[in-house]
Enzyme design. Sequence first.
Site, PDB file in Angstrom:
ATOM      1  N   GLY A  76       0.814  -1.201   0.000  1.00 11.17           N
ATOM      2  CA  GLY A  76       0.000   0.000   0.000  1.00 11.17           C
ATOM      3  C   GLY A  76       0.847   1.250   0.000  1.00 11.17           C
ATOM      4  O   GLY A  76       0.488   2.266  -0.609  1.00 11.17           O
ATOM      5  N   SER A 197      -4.344  -1.187   0.879  1.00 15.99           N
ATOM      6  CA  SER A 197      -3.354  -2.190   1.262  1.00 15.99           C
ATOM      7  C   SER A 197      -4.049  -3.449   1.731  1.00 15.99           C
ATOM      8  O   SER A 197      -4.869  -3.408   2.659  1.00 15.99           O
ATOM      9  CB  SER A 197      -2.462  -1.635   2.383  1.00 15.99           C
ATOM     10  OG  SER A 197      -1.507  -2.581   2.791  1.00 15.99           O
ATOM     11  N   HIS A 199      -3.134  -6.140   3.426  1.00 21.25           N
ATOM     12  CA  HIS A 199      -2.984  -6.693   4.775  1.00 21.25           C
ATOM     13  C   HIS A 199      -3.703  -5.869   5.835  1.00 21.25           C
ATOM     14  O   HIS A 199      -3.772  -6.280   6.989  1.00 21.25           O
ATOM     15  CB  HIS A 199      -1.507  -6.913   5.126  1.00 21.25           C
ATOM     16  CG  HIS A 199      -0.737  -5.676   5.430  1.00 21.25           C
ATOM     17  ND1 HIS A 199       0.273  -5.647   6.368  1.00 21.25           N
ATOM     18  CD2 HIS A 199      -0.805  -4.432   4.934  1.00 21.25           C
ATOM     19  CE1 HIS A 199       0.784  -4.425   6.419  1.00 21.25           C
ATOM     20  NE2 HIS A 199       0.150  -3.684   5.556  1.00 21.25           N
ATOM     21  N   CYS A 323       6.090  10.160  26.010  1.00 24.77           N
ATOM     22  CA  CYS A 323       6.356  11.482  26.575  1.00 24.77           C
ATOM     23  C   CYS A 323       7.795  11.635  27.038  1.00 24.77           C
ATOM     24  O   CYS A 323       8.276  12.751  27.205  1.00 24.77           O
ATOM     25  CB  CYS A 323       5.411  11.752  27.747  1.00 24.77           C
ATOM     26  SG  CYS A 323       5.720  10.753  29.203  1.00 24.77           S
TER      27      CYS A 323
END
Length: 378
Positions: A76, A197, A199, A323
């Site tokens: 994709g 795509s 998958h 973070c």
Amino acid sequence: MDYTGDPHVYLDAASAAPLHPVAREALLAALADGWADPARLYAAGRRAQRLQEAASAVVAEILSVRPDELSFWPSGTAAAQAAVLGGLAGRRRAGSTLVHSAIEHSTVLHAAGTTEAREVGVDRLGRLDLDAWSAAVSAPGVALAALISASHEAGTVQPVAAAADYCAESGVPLFVDAAQSVGRVPVPPGWSLLSASAHKWGGPPGVGLLVVRKGVRWISPSPQDDLYRPRPQGAADLPAIVAAAASLRAVTAEAQAEGVRLSALVDRIRDRVAATVPDVEIVGDPVDRLPHLVTFSCLYVDGEALLHALDRRGFAVSSGSSCTSSTLRPSHVLEAMGVLSHGNVRVSLHRGTTEAEVDRFLAVLPELVADIRKEAGF
């Protein structure tokens, strides 16, 4: 405590859905007849050609396009990149500017880096700013516009039809990255190029789709024999293409019922996480969204640490941010939305996901978040 109990629960279908049983059967069957070059005239080549034509016809019918508008690519990502670069090359006389949303897949953003680009923002729910989009595509020198059909991180469905109308008014082709939509929800009409795509819907990896509608000028970004016919170089994996087509037909037939089932499970996750995990933000549109995907962010939590903790307890999920970790950059999608990106978790369900698995996940999540915050001193 490391995971030692029930089977691992896979909750990352947005990255790759488990192989659909129909895909497995079709793949094995196609290996017997699909190994030859379909361009050859001998018997084995003719058998392969019939398989290729049948697969193309199935996919084309589902997408409501002509078979000769469809080509299969190695992924994709390759199909999306070819759509953008080929679409830009075909419109050189019109200009060189690519208009795209701020939440496109990274492959589109990389392609945008090769030319002049104009980025259009989204609101806090991840929905495209249509007024800014209209202004952007109507500006001089725009060659192509790109809009993802639905956010691969937040799940918000984009106003493709309205965006396509603005593009049509300005004579600008619209490329739609439909990787998360095809096989799950309908893609609105009006686009000029589309990629998907296999998958992502339960087909095998290594198969991408590219549709270039008739009348859209496309020039290959790579040197090859036919610069104007979209197709990758090299031999195609025909058995995988056959399996991709068979599985797309199967998941499309199941899509409505599965959408209702999975959407109810996502609603449960959204409600329970908000109720049981303090300082959490559920991101994306709560209604106009993909049925199988939900993302939330936990304040004062390292996203990478949370993923590892969930993995140890038997749950496979995804994250676009952390973070504290210097190795993970916060998600560009969440940044564009202006939402919390700390401790980000994306949960995406598939046809094999059960209610019991979701409840197990919801039972362990609050404890893991609390433990990570405690260790970090919060």
